[in-house]
Design a protein around this motif. Structure first.
Motif, mmCIF file in Angstrom:
data_model
loop_
_atom_site.group_PDB
_atom_site.id
_atom_site.type_symbol
_atom_site.label_atom_id
_atom_site.label_comp_id
_atom_site.label_asym_id
_atom_site.label_seq_id
_atom_site.Cartn_x
_atom_site.Cartn_y
_atom_site.Cartn_z
ATOM 1 N N GLU A 55 11.974 11.386 -9.469
ATOM 2 C CA GLU A 55 11.995 11.000 -8.057
ATOM 3 C C GLU A 55 13.134 10.025 -7.763
ATOM 4 O OE1 GLU A 55 7.271 11.180 -6.825
ATOM 5 O OE2 GLU A 55 7.991 9.431 -7.936
ATOM 6 N N VAL A 56 13.332 9.064 -8.655
ATOM 7 C CA VAL A 56 14.398 8.074 -8.449
ATOM 8 C C VAL A 56 15.765 8.747 -8.525
ATOM 9 C CG1 VAL A 56 15.471 5.965 -9.338
ATOM 10 C CG2 VAL A 56 12.968 6.153 -9.238
ATOM 11 N N LEU A 57 15.958 9.641 -9.487
ATOM 12 C CA LEU A 57 17.246 10.353 -9.588
ATOM 13 C C LEU A 57 17.526 11.156 -8.322
ATOM 14 C CD1 LEU A 57 17.175 11.619 -13.296
ATOM 15 C CD2 LEU A 57 18.484 9.700 -12.345
ATOM 16 N N ALA A 58 16.504 11.808 -7.780
ATOM 17 C CA ALA A 58 16.675 12.581 -6.538
ATOM 18 C C ALA A 58 17.035 11.666 -5.372
ATOM 19 C CB ALA A 58 15.410 13.375 -6.240
ATOM 20 N N PRO B 262 0.790 -1.239 0.000
ATOM 21 C CA PRO B 262 0.000 0.000 0.000
ATOM 22 C C PRO B 262 0.825 1.295 0.000
ATOM 23 C CG PRO B 262 -0.414 -1.300 1.991
ATOM 24 C CD PRO B 262 0.486 -2.103 1.120
ATOM 25 N N ASP B 263 2.019 1.244 0.534
ATOM 26 C CA ASP B 263 2.828 2.471 0.606
ATOM 27 C C ASP B 263 3.822 2.604 -0.552
ATOM 28 O OD1 ASP B 263 4.364 0.322 1.528
ATOM 29 O OD2 ASP B 263 5.533 1.596 2.869
ATOM 30 N N GLN B 264 3.800 1.685 -1.505
ATOM 31 C CA GLN B 264 4.741 1.728 -2.620
ATOM 32 C C GLN B 264 4.008 1.990 -3.931
ATOM 33 O OE1 GLN B 264 8.185 1.682 -2.140
ATOM 34 N NE2 GLN B 264 7.424 1.865 -0.053
ATOM 35 N N LYS B 265 4.360 3.090 -4.561
ATOM 36 C CA LYS B 265 3.704 3.552 -5.790
ATOM 37 C C LYS B 265 4.696 3.509 -6.961
ATOM 38 C CE LYS B 265 0.344 5.186 -3.103
ATOM 39 N NZ LYS B 265 -1.002 4.728 -3.084
ATOM 40 N N ILE B 266 4.192 3.685 -8.173
ATOM 41 C CA ILE B 266 5.053 3.777 -9.353
ATOM 42 C C ILE B 266 5.778 5.122 -9.297
ATOM 43 C CG2 ILE B 266 5.144 3.856 -11.867
ATOM 44 C CD1 ILE B 266 2.508 2.210 -11.858
#
Length: 183
Positions: A81-84, A72-76
């Motif tokens: 966001e990944v680079l940051a 539930p707490d993991q989204k695409i």
């Protein structure tokens, strides 16, 4: 796809956090949402990871980031966001996804990577994406992924035969070629 496993879905921010914390390089796949946001997701369809029976490219970023990746707490996540999150702490192996002639992903990825300070490498099965990326972002290190497309797709189309014969490599001008061991 990050350090994923029990309770930590692939390509989730938690999987990427764990990879960084443990000093592992990260392989991830990027593709465009309907509204042109670079999203991090492996499959072209969402059903395996989210239960949503649509292709990623059929939804806007806002709709995609509302879906959960089995936890539930993991989204695409978005590529931005990944680079940051990674912030240059481990190397990235970024696969550009694309099964057609649309190369608009390249400019968007190049724009995000121009200010990124970490190490990365770009790769794709699509020679048009690699060729376009090398034009868009000449300083990027780009490779072409290879497999016997006719066998994988179980279809001998003209395009699949050309890809299998590596006839389009001249378009890509890759820095390296990574082969499927079986081929």
């Amino acid at each position: 796809r990050g350090l994923h496993g029990e309770g930590v879905p692939e390509n989730s921010m938690r999987a990427f956090e764990l990879a960084v914390e443990n000093g592992y390089g990260i392989e991830l796949d990027v593709q465009l949402s309907r509204d042109g946001t670079v999203m991090v997701f492996h499959d072209y369809t969402l059903v395996r990871m989210t239960g949503c029976d649509k292709k990623l490219c059929e939804l806007d970023a806002e709709e995609l980031t509302a879906l959960t990746l089995g936890e539930p707490d993991q989204k695409i996540p978005t590529f931005e966001e990944v680079l940051a999150l990674v912030n240059g702490r481990v190397p990235l192996l970024v696969e550009l996804k694309g099964e057609n002639f649309d190369t608009s992903l390249c400019k968007k990825v190049a724009d995000l990577l121009r200010t990124y300070k970490g190490r990365y490498c770009l790769e794709s099965f699509n020679p048009l994406l690699i060729g376009n990326m090398k034009k868009e972002f000449p300083e990027a290190f780009c490779g072409l992924l290879y497999t016997n497309v006719c066998r994988e797709k179980k279809k001998n189309s003209v395009l699949n035969i050309a890809l299998t014969a590596m006839a389009l490599n001249v378009v890509a001008r890759p820095d390296f070629i990574a082969f499927n061991k079986a081929d």
